[in-house]
Design an enzyme around this catalytic site. Structure first.
Site, PDB file in Angstrom:
ATOM      1  N   SER A 136       0.589  -1.084   0.008  1.00 19.48           N
ATOM      2  CA  SER A 136      -0.382   0.078   0.313  1.00 19.48           C
ATOM      3  C   SER A 136       1.180   1.391  -0.305  1.00 19.48           C
ATOM      4  CB  SER A 136      -0.953  -0.122   1.035  1.00 19.48           C
ATOM      5  OG  SER A 136      -1.586   0.950   1.631  1.00 19.48           O
ATOM      6  N   TYR A 149      -1.987  -1.139  10.790  1.00 20.67           N
ATOM      7  CA  TYR A 149      -1.927  -1.246   9.137  1.00 20.67           C
ATOM      8  C   TYR A 149      -0.660  -1.105   8.596  1.00 20.67           C
ATOM      9  CZ  TYR A 149      -3.795  -0.891   4.288  1.00 20.67           C
ATOM     10  OH  TYR A 149      -3.588  -1.931   3.268  1.00 20.67           O
TER      11      TYR A 149
END
Length: 252
Positions: A136, A149
């Site tokens: 990401s 995360y």
């Protein structure tokens, strides 16, 4: 160039994983689709076989379960391309988020990805193959409000780039894909439906560019021009400034 014929995709029941499944079928890959939601997998496999005439196998598995992870790994020896896409995020203050759920996120985003990549590499010694690990743009900067995360995706980025260099002389191509905001259910799940971020790219765009980049031998890809600027800029601006900007993005 490695001749790729069959792909295993984790997290294939929706979003980027689902689109990887369709796009690979268009390109002539047989597919093994892995996720927890078997009804969704079965529907996707049926559509692939109907529309593209390509064999597609749904495989129900919870990759936070050791037994399921082992069972999936037993399918890797016949796979030419492994796509580790399964993962999820959580949005909220660190002290407020449920510990057990965050541990599940670490086990899935890091543990399952590491395990499948390792097993794939070992069972394909002397043969080679391809790996696409999905990280990401959050991997490029600590993100207050998504602290755990972002840290899991930083692992994916660092790990993937390192083994890409290690394994290239052994017939393996490893690429890490770092999407920015994408029009999927990700943020709805991450925030429990409380927050939505605008999706700047469709999953179809992300996947097509990823596979095109993989075919060209790219090691690391950030999808979208704006996301590339953000990823690069996060390493150039003062850390304190970048952290404050990231925090504002996730404050209610």
């Amino acid at each position: 160039m490695i001749n790729l014929k069959k792909a295993l995709i984790t997290g294939a029941s929706s979003g980027i994983g689902e689109i990887f499944s369709y796009e690979l079928a268009k390109r002539g890959f047989g597919t093994v689709l892995v996720a927890r939601r078997y009804d969704r997998l079965e529907a996707i496999s049926n559509r692939i076989e109907r529309d593209y005439g390509i064999v597609s196998t749904p495989l129900k598995a919870d990759l936070t379960s050791e037994s399921d992870l082992l069972r999936v790994s037993e399918s890797l020896n016949e796979v030419d391309l492994l796509i580790n896409n399964a993962g999820f995020g959580m949005i909220g203050q660190f002290e407020d988020l449920e510990t057990d759920r965050e541990m599940q996120m670490i086990n899935l985003n890091i543990g399952a990805l590491y395990y499948l990549t390792k097993k794939y590499t070992l069972c394909r010694v002397g043969i080679g193959g391809g790996v696409i690990n999905v990280a990401s743009t959050a991997a490029y900067l600590p993100v207050p409000g998504m602290a755990v995360y972002a840290a899991t995706k930083a692992f994916v980025l660092s790990f993937s780039e390192a083994i890409s260099e290690e394994l290239k002389s052994k017939g393996f191509k490893v690429m890490v894909l770092s999407p920015g905001p994408t029009k999927t259910e990700f943020f709805d799940v991450a925030s429990g439906g409380r927050k939505k971020l605008p999706g700047s790219m469709s999953p179809e765009e992300v996947v097509r560019r990823a596979l095109d980049s993989f075919e060209k031998g790219k090691r690391s890809v950030v999808s979208g021009v704006i996301n590339k600027v953000i990823a690069t800029g996060s390493r150039l601006v003062p850390r304190a400034v970048a952290l404050k900007a990231a925090r504002r993005a996730f404050e209610d």
